[in-house]
Design a protein around this motif. Structure first.
Motif, PDB file in Angstrom:
ATOM      1  N   GLU A  28       7.731   1.066  -0.305  1.00  0.00           N
ATOM      2  CA  GLU A  28       7.702   0.576  -1.256  1.00  0.00           C
ATOM      3  C   GLU A  28       8.446  -0.302  -2.024  1.00  0.00           C
ATOM      4  OE1 GLU A  28       7.907   0.870  -6.363  1.00  0.00           O
ATOM      5  OE2 GLU A  28       8.129   2.478  -5.203  1.00  0.00           O
ATOM      6  N   VAL A  29       7.836  -2.081  -1.569  1.00  0.00           N
ATOM      7  CA  VAL A  29       8.194  -2.845  -1.492  1.00  0.00           C
ATOM      8  C   VAL A  29       7.594  -4.407  -3.203  1.00  0.00           C
ATOM      9  CG1 VAL A  29       8.517  -3.376   0.622  1.00  0.00           C
ATOM     10  CG2 VAL A  29       6.302  -3.923  -0.186  1.00  0.00           C
ATOM     11  N   GLU A  30       8.420  -5.214  -3.537  1.00  0.00           N
ATOM     12  CA  GLU A  30       7.844  -5.500  -4.541  1.00  0.00           C
ATOM     13  C   GLU A  30       7.018  -7.041  -3.907  1.00  0.00           C
ATOM     14  OE1 GLU A  30       9.216  -7.461  -8.294  1.00  0.00           O
ATOM     15  OE2 GLU A  30       9.932  -5.582  -8.188  1.00  0.00           O
ATOM     16  N   VAL A  31       6.301  -7.664  -4.035  1.00  0.00           N
ATOM     17  CA  VAL A  31       5.318  -9.182  -4.000  1.00  0.00           C
ATOM     18  C   VAL A  31       5.219  -9.796  -4.875  1.00  0.00           C
ATOM     19  CG1 VAL A  31       4.410 -10.048  -1.954  1.00  0.00           C
ATOM     20  CG2 VAL A  31       5.337  -7.779  -1.756  1.00  0.00           C
ATOM     21  N   ASN A  32       5.599 -11.034  -5.262  1.00  0.00           N
ATOM     22  CA  ASN A  32       5.406 -11.750  -6.258  1.00  0.00           C
ATOM     23  C   ASN A  32       5.940 -10.735  -7.441  1.00  0.00           C
ATOM     24  OD1 ASN A  32       5.132 -14.017  -5.112  1.00  0.00           O
ATOM     25  ND2 ASN A  32       2.731 -13.028  -4.515  1.00  0.00           N
ATOM     26  N   GLY A  33       6.411  -9.950  -7.918  1.00  0.00           N
ATOM     27  CA  GLY A  33       6.119  -9.318  -9.514  1.00  0.00           C
ATOM     28  C   GLY A  33       5.562  -7.437  -9.309  1.00  0.00           C
ATOM     29  N   ARG A  34       4.642  -7.546  -8.019  1.00  0.00           N
ATOM     30  CA  ARG A  34       4.206  -6.055  -8.488  1.00  0.00           C
ATOM     31  C   ARG A  34       4.379  -5.427  -6.783  1.00  0.00           C
ATOM     32  NH1 ARG A  34       0.192  -6.400  -4.683  1.00  0.00           N
ATOM     33  NH2 ARG A  34      -1.146  -4.473  -4.846  1.00  0.00           N
ATOM     34  N   ARG A  35       4.379  -3.989  -7.535  1.00  0.00           N
ATOM     35  CA  ARG A  35       5.321  -3.118  -6.877  1.00  0.00           C
ATOM     36  C   ARG A  35       3.795  -2.615  -5.743  1.00  0.00           C
ATOM     37  NH1 ARG A  35      10.592  -0.807  -8.159  1.00  0.00           N
ATOM     38  NH2 ARG A  35      11.161  -1.921  -8.731  1.00  0.00           N
ATOM     39  N   THR A  36       3.546  -2.303  -4.278  1.00  0.00           N
ATOM     40  CA  THR A  36       2.662  -2.521  -3.391  1.00  0.00           C
ATOM     41  C   THR A  36       3.723  -0.803  -2.113  1.00  0.00           C
ATOM     42  OG1 THR A  36       0.663  -2.358  -1.924  1.00  0.00           O
ATOM     43  CG2 THR A  36       3.405  -4.156  -2.233  1.00  0.00           C
ATOM     44  N   TYR A  37       2.789  -1.278  -1.396  1.00  0.00           N
ATOM     45  CA  TYR A  37       3.630  -0.138  -0.604  1.00  0.00           C
ATOM     46  C   TYR A  37       2.935  -1.000   0.909  1.00  0.00           C
ATOM     47  CZ  TYR A  37       2.729   4.263  -2.969  1.00  0.00           C
ATOM     48  OH  TYR A  37       2.345   4.767  -4.201  1.00  0.00           O
ATOM     49  N   ARG A  38       4.148  -0.426   1.964  1.00  0.00           N
ATOM     50  CA  ARG A  38       3.862  -1.394   3.738  1.00  0.00           C
ATOM     51  C   ARG A  38       4.180  -0.314   4.506  1.00  0.00           C
ATOM     52  NH1 ARG A  38       5.930  -7.009   5.331  1.00  0.00           N
ATOM     53  NH2 ARG A  38       6.265  -7.130   3.194  1.00  0.00           N
ATOM     54  N   ASN A  39       3.307  -0.306   5.246  1.00  0.00           N
ATOM     55  CA  ASN A  39       3.403   0.509   6.638  1.00  0.00           C
ATOM     56  C   ASN A  39       4.328   0.089   7.414  1.00  0.00           C
ATOM     57  OD1 ASN A  39       2.752   1.814   8.848  1.00  0.00           O
ATOM     58  ND2 ASN A  39       0.426   1.716   8.249  1.00  0.00           N
ATOM     59  N   VAL A  40       5.093   1.066   7.878  1.00  0.00           N
ATOM     60  CA  VAL A  40       6.518   1.450   8.102  1.00  0.00           C
ATOM     61  C   VAL A  40       6.183   1.152   9.157  1.00  0.00           C
ATOM     62  CG1 VAL A  40       7.454   2.276   6.622  1.00  0.00           C
ATOM     63  CG2 VAL A  40       6.455   3.953   8.236  1.00  0.00           C
ATOM     64  N   GLU A  41       4.872   1.281   9.793  1.00  0.00           N
ATOM     65  CA  GLU A  41       5.088   1.302  11.780  1.00  0.00           C
ATOM     66  C   GLU A  41       4.172  -0.688  12.235  1.00  0.00           C
ATOM     67  OE1 GLU A  41       2.538   4.016  13.313  1.00  0.00           O
ATOM     68  OE2 GLU A  41       3.513   5.531  12.818  1.00  0.00           O
ATOM     69  N   THR A  42       3.237  -0.666  10.642  1.00  0.00           N
ATOM     70  CA  THR A  42       2.526  -1.962  11.123  1.00  0.00           C
ATOM     71  C   THR A  42       2.993  -3.374  10.495  1.00  0.00           C
ATOM     72  OG1 THR A  42       0.790  -1.729   9.471  1.00  0.00           O
ATOM     73  CG2 THR A  42       0.800  -0.707  11.637  1.00  0.00           C
ATOM     74  N   GLY A  43       3.865  -2.811   9.680  1.00  0.00           N
ATOM     75  CA  GLY A  43       4.247  -3.877   9.058  1.00  0.00           C
ATOM     76  C   GLY A  43       2.963  -4.320   7.153  1.00  0.00           C
ATOM     77  N   GLU A  44       1.966  -4.038   7.546  1.00  0.00           N
ATOM     78  CA  GLU A  44       1.128  -3.954   6.654  1.00  0.00           C
ATOM     79  C   GLU A  44       1.042  -3.760   5.088  1.00  0.00           C
ATOM     80  OE1 GLU A  44      -2.206  -5.615   7.369  1.00  0.00           O
ATOM     81  OE2 GLU A  44      -1.910  -6.148   9.689  1.00  0.00           O
ATOM     82  N   PHE A  45       0.463  -4.419   4.668  1.00  0.00           N
ATOM     83  CA  PHE A  45       0.556  -4.282   3.267  1.00  0.00           C
ATOM     84  C   PHE A  45      -0.853  -2.606   2.547  1.00  0.00           C
ATOM     85  CE2 PHE A  45       2.265  -8.207   2.299  1.00  0.00           C
ATOM     86  CZ  PHE A  45       4.185  -7.823   1.545  1.00  0.00           C
ATOM     87  N   ILE A  46      -0.712  -2.316   2.341  1.00  0.00           N
ATOM     88  CA  ILE A  46      -1.445  -1.077   1.325  1.00  0.00           C
ATOM     89  C   ILE A  46      -2.691  -1.296   1.671  1.00  0.00           C
ATOM     90  CG2 ILE A  46      -1.126   0.062  -0.255  1.00  0.00           C
ATOM     91  CD1 ILE A  46      -2.125   2.651   1.171  1.00  0.00           C
ATOM     92  N   GLU A  47      -3.477  -3.182   0.985  1.00  0.00           N
ATOM     93  CA  GLU A  47      -4.471  -2.612  -0.142  1.00  0.00           C
ATOM     94  C   GLU A  47      -4.662  -3.847   1.538  1.00  0.00           C
ATOM     95  OE1 GLU A  47      -1.170  -5.395  -1.358  1.00  0.00           O
ATOM     96  OE2 GLU A  47      -1.478  -3.436  -1.103  1.00  0.00           O
ATOM     97  N   ASN A  48      -4.668  -4.330   2.479  1.00  0.00           N
ATOM     98  CA  ASN A  48      -5.002  -5.158   3.887  1.00  0.00           C
ATOM     99  C   ASN A  48      -5.509  -4.097   4.747  1.00  0.00           C
ATOM    100  OD1 ASN A  48      -4.563  -7.680   2.107  1.00  0.00           O
ATOM    101  ND2 ASN A  48      -2.243  -7.628   3.387  1.00  0.00           N
ATOM    102  N   GLU A  49      -4.887  -2.465   4.713  1.00  0.00           N
ATOM    103  CA  GLU A  49      -5.473  -1.532   6.085  1.00  0.00           C
ATOM    104  C   GLU A  49      -6.565  -1.295   5.647  1.00  0.00           C
ATOM    105  OE1 GLU A  49      -1.135   0.109   7.119  1.00  0.00           O
ATOM    106  OE2 GLU A  49      -2.273   1.170   5.212  1.00  0.00           O
ATOM    107  N   GLY A  50      -8.091  -1.845   4.160  1.00  0.00           N
ATOM    108  CA  GLY A  50      -8.796  -1.750   4.512  1.00  0.00           C
ATOM    109  C   GLY A  50      -9.797  -1.968   5.419  1.00  0.00           C
ATOM    110  N   ALA A  51      -8.800  -2.792   5.927  1.00  0.00           N
ATOM    111  CA  ALA A  51     -10.165  -4.401   6.468  1.00  0.00           C
ATOM    112  C   ALA A  51     -10.204  -3.436   8.043  1.00  0.00           C
ATOM    113  CB  ALA A  51      -9.813  -5.022   6.316  1.00  0.00           C
ATOM    114  N   HIS A  52      -9.283  -2.664   8.397  1.00  0.00           N
ATOM    115  CA  HIS A  52      -9.043  -2.841   9.856  1.00  0.00           C
ATOM    116  C   HIS A  52      -9.368  -0.939  10.334  1.00  0.00           C
ATOM    117  CE1 HIS A  52      -6.975  -6.974  10.273  1.00  0.00           C
ATOM    118  NE2 HIS A  52      -6.459  -6.372   8.887  1.00  0.00           N
ATOM    119  N   VAL A  53      -9.537  -0.372   8.757  1.00  0.00           N
ATOM    120  CA  VAL A  53     -10.188   0.810   9.255  1.00  0.00           C
ATOM    121  C   VAL A  53     -11.398   1.707   9.022  1.00  0.00           C
ATOM    122  CG1 VAL A  53     -10.155   3.573   8.679  1.00  0.00           C
ATOM    123  CG2 VAL A  53      -8.242   1.507   7.839  1.00  0.00           C
TER     124      VAL A  53
END
Length: 68
Positions: free
Chosen positions: A16-41
């Motif tokens: 879990e990370v906080e970006v601009n006051g908003r909590r989200t997830y970051r992939n521990v292997e790739t470092g990508e935010f979860i909302e950005n991973e959908g484009a690569h799946v």
């Protein structure tokens, strides 16, 4: 920023990370935010057989209603 009190449910492989006051997830292997991973799946090809069978069954039901 280090999160000392997580607010999101745990998700395997993410932190879990906080970006601009908003909590989200970051992939521990790739470092990508979860909302950005959908484009690569890659989206697997879907087998249309099930949909064709459902369509045929639906049409049969609709047609039998008019045949009565």
């Amino acid at each position: 920023m280090t999160i000392s009190k997580p607010t999101l449910p745990p998700k395997k492989g993410y932190v879990e990370v906080e970006v601009n006051g908003r909590r989200t997830y970051r992939n521990v292997e790739t470092g990508e935010f979860i909302e950005n991973e959908g484009a690569h799946v890659p989206v697997p090809e879907q087998d249309s057989t099930v949909w064709d069978e459902l369509d045929a069954a639906y049409q049969e039901g609709v047609n039998s209603a008019y045949d009565s």
